[in-house]
Design an enzyme around this catalytic site. Sequence first.
Site, PDB file in Angstrom:
ATOM      1  CG  LEU A 175      -1.994  -1.126   1.217  1.00 14.71           C
ATOM      2  CD1 LEU A 175      -2.958  -0.960   2.392  1.00 14.71           C
ATOM      3  CD2 LEU A 175      -2.790  -1.226  -0.092  1.00 14.71           C
ATOM      4  CB  THR A 219       6.928  -2.618 -19.019  1.00 11.20           C
ATOM      5  OG1 THR A 219       6.713  -1.543 -19.926  1.00 11.20           O
ATOM      6  CG2 THR A 219       8.366  -2.523 -18.522  1.00 11.20           C
ATOM      7  CG  ASP A 220       5.683  -1.389 -24.131  1.00 15.63           C
ATOM      8  OD1 ASP A 220       5.947  -0.807 -23.047  1.00 15.63           O
ATOM      9  OD2 ASP A 220       4.873  -0.927 -24.972  1.00 15.63           O
ATOM     10  CD  GLU A 221       7.987   2.476 -20.264  1.00 16.01           C
ATOM     11  OE1 GLU A 221       8.992   2.971 -19.753  1.00 16.01           O
ATOM     12  OE2 GLU A 221       6.843   2.941 -20.127  1.00 16.01           O
ATOM     13  CE1 TYR A 225       8.164   0.516 -14.333  1.00 13.24           C
ATOM     14  CE2 TYR A 225       8.179   1.098 -16.662  1.00 13.24           C
ATOM     15  CZ  TYR A 225       7.667   0.351 -15.614  1.00 13.24           C
ATOM     16  OH  TYR A 225       6.664  -0.561 -15.839  1.00 13.24           O
ATOM     17  CE  LYS A 281       8.281  -4.263 -14.542  1.00 11.54           C
ATOM     18  NZ  LYS A 281       7.480  -4.904 -13.432  1.00 11.54           N
ATOM     19  CG  HIS A 314       9.392  11.492 -23.875  1.00  8.95           C
ATOM     20  ND1 HIS A 314       8.518  12.532 -24.049  1.00  8.95           N
ATOM     21  CD2 HIS A 314       8.623  10.386 -23.767  1.00  8.95           C
ATOM     22  CE1 HIS A 314       7.281  12.070 -24.041  1.00  8.95           C
ATOM     23  NE2 HIS A 314       7.327  10.767 -23.876  1.00  8.95           N
TER      24      HIS A 314
HETATM   25  P1  NAD Z   1       0.700   0.670  -9.857  1.00  7.97           P
HETATM   26  O1  NAD Z   1       1.794   1.648  -9.535  1.00  7.97           O
HETATM   27  O2  NAD Z   1      -0.667   1.158 -10.097  1.00  7.97           O
HETATM   28  O3  NAD Z   1       0.601  -0.403  -8.678  1.00  7.97           O
HETATM   29  C1  NAD Z   1       1.723  -0.962  -8.066  1.00  7.97           C
HETATM   30  C2  NAD Z   1       1.255  -1.704  -6.811  1.00  7.97           C
HETATM   31  O4  NAD Z   1       2.411  -2.303  -6.202  1.00  7.97           O
HETATM   32  C3  NAD Z   1       0.639  -0.789  -5.745  1.00  7.97           C
HETATM   33  O5  NAD Z   1      -0.514  -1.382  -5.205  1.00  7.97           O
HETATM   34  C4  NAD Z   1       1.724  -0.661  -4.694  1.00  7.97           C
HETATM   35  O6  NAD Z   1       1.222  -0.450  -3.380  1.00  7.97           O
HETATM   36  C5  NAD Z   1       2.434  -2.008  -4.822  1.00  7.97           C
HETATM   37  N1  NAD Z   1       3.827  -1.934  -4.375  1.00  7.97           N
HETATM   38  C6  NAD Z   1       4.754  -1.020  -4.744  1.00  7.97           C
HETATM   39  N2  NAD Z   1       5.918  -1.262  -4.100  1.00  7.97           N
HETATM   40  C7  NAD Z   1       5.703  -2.358  -3.317  1.00  7.97           C
HETATM   41  C8  NAD Z   1       6.529  -3.101  -2.430  1.00  7.97           C
HETATM   42  N3  NAD Z   1       7.798  -2.743  -2.184  1.00  7.97           N
HETATM   43  N4  NAD Z   1       5.996  -4.187  -1.818  1.00  7.97           N
HETATM   44  C9  NAD Z   1       4.711  -4.555  -2.040  1.00  7.97           C
HETATM   45  N5  NAD Z   1       3.890  -3.869  -2.854  1.00  7.97           N
HETATM   46  C10 NAD Z   1       4.383  -2.790  -3.495  1.00  7.97           C
HETATM   47  O7  NAD Z   1       1.266  -0.172 -11.086  1.00  7.97           O
HETATM   48  P2  NAD Z   1       0.490  -0.759 -12.358  1.00  7.97           P
HETATM   49  O8  NAD Z   1       0.410   0.267 -13.388  1.00  7.97           O
HETATM   50  O9  NAD Z   1      -0.707  -1.467 -11.905  1.00  7.97           O
HETATM   51  O10 NAD Z   1       1.581  -1.831 -12.852  1.00  7.97           O
HETATM   52  C11 NAD Z   1       1.582  -3.155 -12.331  1.00  7.97           C
HETATM   53  C12 NAD Z   1       2.715  -3.936 -12.988  1.00  7.97           C
HETATM   54  O11 NAD Z   1       2.516  -3.983 -14.394  1.00  7.97           O
HETATM   55  C13 NAD Z   1       4.095  -3.342 -12.768  1.00  7.97           C
HETATM   56  O12 NAD Z   1       5.000  -4.396 -12.577  1.00  7.97           O
HETATM   57  C14 NAD Z   1       4.373  -2.604 -14.060  1.00  7.97           C
HETATM   58  O13 NAD Z   1       5.759  -2.539 -14.306  1.00  7.97           O
HETATM   59  C15 NAD Z   1       3.663  -3.479 -15.052  1.00  7.97           C
HETATM   60  N6  NAD Z   1       3.178  -2.805 -16.283  1.00  7.97           N
HETATM   61  C16 NAD Z   1       2.399  -1.692 -16.193  1.00  7.97           C
HETATM   62  C17 NAD Z   1       1.907  -1.098 -17.346  1.00  7.97           C
HETATM   63  C18 NAD Z   1       1.019   0.130 -17.305  1.00  7.97           C
HETATM   64  O14 NAD Z   1       0.697   0.673 -18.347  1.00  7.97           O
HETATM   65  N7  NAD Z   1       0.578   0.587 -16.160  1.00  7.97           N
HETATM   66  C19 NAD Z   1       2.219  -1.644 -18.591  1.00  7.97           C
HETATM   67  C20 NAD Z   1       3.025  -2.789 -18.646  1.00  7.97           C
HETATM   68  C21 NAD Z   1       3.494  -3.364 -17.484  1.00  7.97           C
HETATM   69  O1  TDX Z   2       1.889  14.780 -17.901  1.00 12.27           O
HETATM   70  C1  TDX Z   2       2.254  13.988 -18.789  1.00 12.27           C
HETATM   71  N1  TDX Z   2       2.429  14.456 -20.061  1.00 12.27           N
HETATM   72  C2  TDX Z   2       2.853  13.678 -21.097  1.00 12.27           C
HETATM   73  O2  TDX Z   2       2.997  14.162 -22.233  1.00 12.27           O
HETATM   74  C3  TDX Z   2       2.512  12.594 -18.549  1.00 12.27           C
HETATM   75  C4  TDX Z   2       2.342  12.016 -17.169  1.00 12.27           C
HETATM   76  C5  TDX Z   2       2.937  11.821 -19.610  1.00 12.27           C
HETATM   77  N2  TDX Z   2       3.119  12.352 -20.839  1.00 12.27           N
HETATM   78  C6  TDX Z   2       3.577  11.468 -21.955  1.00 12.27           C
HETATM   79  C7  TDX Z   2       4.772  10.595 -21.648  1.00 12.27           C
HETATM   80  C8  TDX Z   2       4.495   9.355 -22.483  1.00 12.27           C
HETATM   81  O3  TDX Z   2       4.947   9.555 -23.798  1.00 12.27           O
HETATM   82  O4  TDX Z   2       2.491  10.556 -22.203  1.00 12.27           O
HETATM   83  C9  TDX Z   2       2.965   9.249 -22.514  1.00 12.27           C
HETATM   84  C10 TDX Z   2       2.411   8.280 -21.491  1.00 12.27           C
HETATM   85  O5  TDX Z   2       3.002   8.589 -20.235  1.00 12.27           O
HETATM   86  P1  TDX Z   2       2.709   7.719 -18.921  1.00 12.27           P
HETATM   87  O6  TDX Z   2       1.257   7.634 -18.727  1.00 12.27           O
HETATM   88  O7  TDX Z   2       3.575   8.276 -17.832  1.00 12.27           O
HETATM   89  O8  TDX Z   2       3.192   6.267 -19.366  1.00 12.27           O
HETATM   90  P2  TDX Z   2       4.611   5.723 -19.939  1.00 12.27           P
HETATM   91  O9  TDX Z   2       5.731   6.562 -19.516  1.00 12.27           O
HETATM   92  O10 TDX Z   2       4.430   5.466 -21.404  1.00 12.27           O
HETATM   93  O11 TDX Z   2       4.700   4.306 -19.134  1.00 12.27           O
HETATM   94  C11 TDX Z   2       3.523   3.481 -18.964  1.00 12.27           C
HETATM   95  O12 TDX Z   2       3.491   2.404 -19.847  1.00 12.27           O
HETATM   96  C12 TDX Z   2       4.388   1.354 -19.654  1.00 12.27           C
HETATM   97  C13 TDX Z   2       3.431   2.972 -17.519  1.00 12.27           C
HETATM   98  O13 TDX Z   2       3.507   4.062 -16.619  1.00 12.27           O
HETATM   99  C14 TDX Z   2       4.486   1.961 -17.220  1.00 12.27           C
HETATM  100  O14 TDX Z   2       4.331   1.421 -15.906  1.00 12.27           O
HETATM  101  C15 TDX Z   2       4.381   0.852 -18.230  1.00 12.27           C
HETATM  102  O15 TDX Z   2       5.395  -0.088 -18.033  1.00 12.27           O
END
Ligand code: NAD
Ligand code: TDX
Length: 351
Positions: free
Chosen positions: A37, A132-134, A157, A161, A291
Amino acid sequence: MSKTILITGGAGFIGSHVVRLMVNKYPDYQILNLDALTYAGNLENLKDIESCSNYEFIRGDITDMEAVNRIFREYRPDGVIHLAAESHVDRSISDPLAFIRTNVIGTVNLLNAARDVWHEKPDDKRFYHISTDEVYGSLGNTGFFTEETAYDPRSPYSASKASSDHMVRAWHHTYNLPFVISNCSNNYGPNQFPEKLIPLAINNIKHKKSIPIYGKGENVRDWLYVEDHAAAIDLIFHRGKNGETYNIGGNNEWTNIDLIRKICQVMDKALNREPGDSEKLITFVKDRAGHDKRYAIDSSKLMTELEWKPSLQFEEGIEKTVKWYLDNEEWMNDVISGDYAKYYSRQYDNR
Ligand code: NAD
Ligand code: TDX
């Protein structure tokens, strides 16, 4: 109970959708949600399933090795779906160590604990690492990331990963730990923390605040509705092959500026504003350091081998998403009432 599944990060954005799907779809599984949390974790995301008899929440930090070992010894999970992570690229630029701690050391703690409790009978166990694709770096105007694309992470980040992905594969080769990994593109949908572009834009438009677009808004992301990601995770967890990697994407590329214009149109309609009103809030601000230009995923392996496909067209997904945020004002107000204002001002003032 036929199986005990430990899901980490289940109180976060994607994790909460995965927990809900697993709790509802598999009443004979015991679903454990291990989450620290942090600012991103929110048990409100799981209100509808929190009293289900096959669900248990454990508050714990994956960087705490003793706690992780204790949990594995006590519950002896048959499978792990590991989502807990620090997930926001901008935060990784200002505080990289937090990402190394959770994403790298936290993952290694889980791998060690799984190896130790599974060593006698690893064959029917599974460590599923969500990535992630990143990790693949940045594309030019053409091409797609496949499972064979060489890793080239470029932000703290994505490097953290990529590092955790390598750890998972190393534990497989060295200790015979069964695993699957999936690398997914950008997710959107309900319950996403409003530091990420889409919920941040929706919230700002609602309050008639400027929408910050980094650089010229020409960067491209491939967006997937979060429930489609959760469905892919379910499929890969159950039917993916041991030792394999699967890419997951929406086949849905948008430049940031076009995406924001689309959201402005949907919001104008939803809020009964004049067409074009919300677009006036678009503000170009200083670019993100390093970026990445473009991400695009080739998910053909997942589509052919496991017959997955996204269920929602983007048009429908973004309308559902906007509606969810507008209908769940209290969720957003709770989320932004804590440290969010301080974060927002550090990140965007003087940009
Ligand atoms: P999020 O930041 O919304 O959630 C992360 C969760 O992990 C939170 O509930 C947080 O409390 C918990 N957490 C963080 N540090 C912790 C720790 N030390 N111990 C236990 N719990 C911890 O993230 P999300 O966007 O839901 O992403 C989830 C996973 O999917 C991540 O591994 C992320 O790299 C991956 N991912 C996300 C996206 C995206 O677009 N959001 C895309 C591809 C992959
Ligand atoms: O204020 C903003 N303005 C802006 O132009 C923010 C927050 C982002 N951006 C741009 C950066 C990126 O090109 O928008 C795009 C999307 O940004 P984010 O929502 O921060 O996502 P990104 O950096 O692409 O990463 C996300 O996708 C892959 C997730 O946060 C990651 O956890 C996941 O692995």
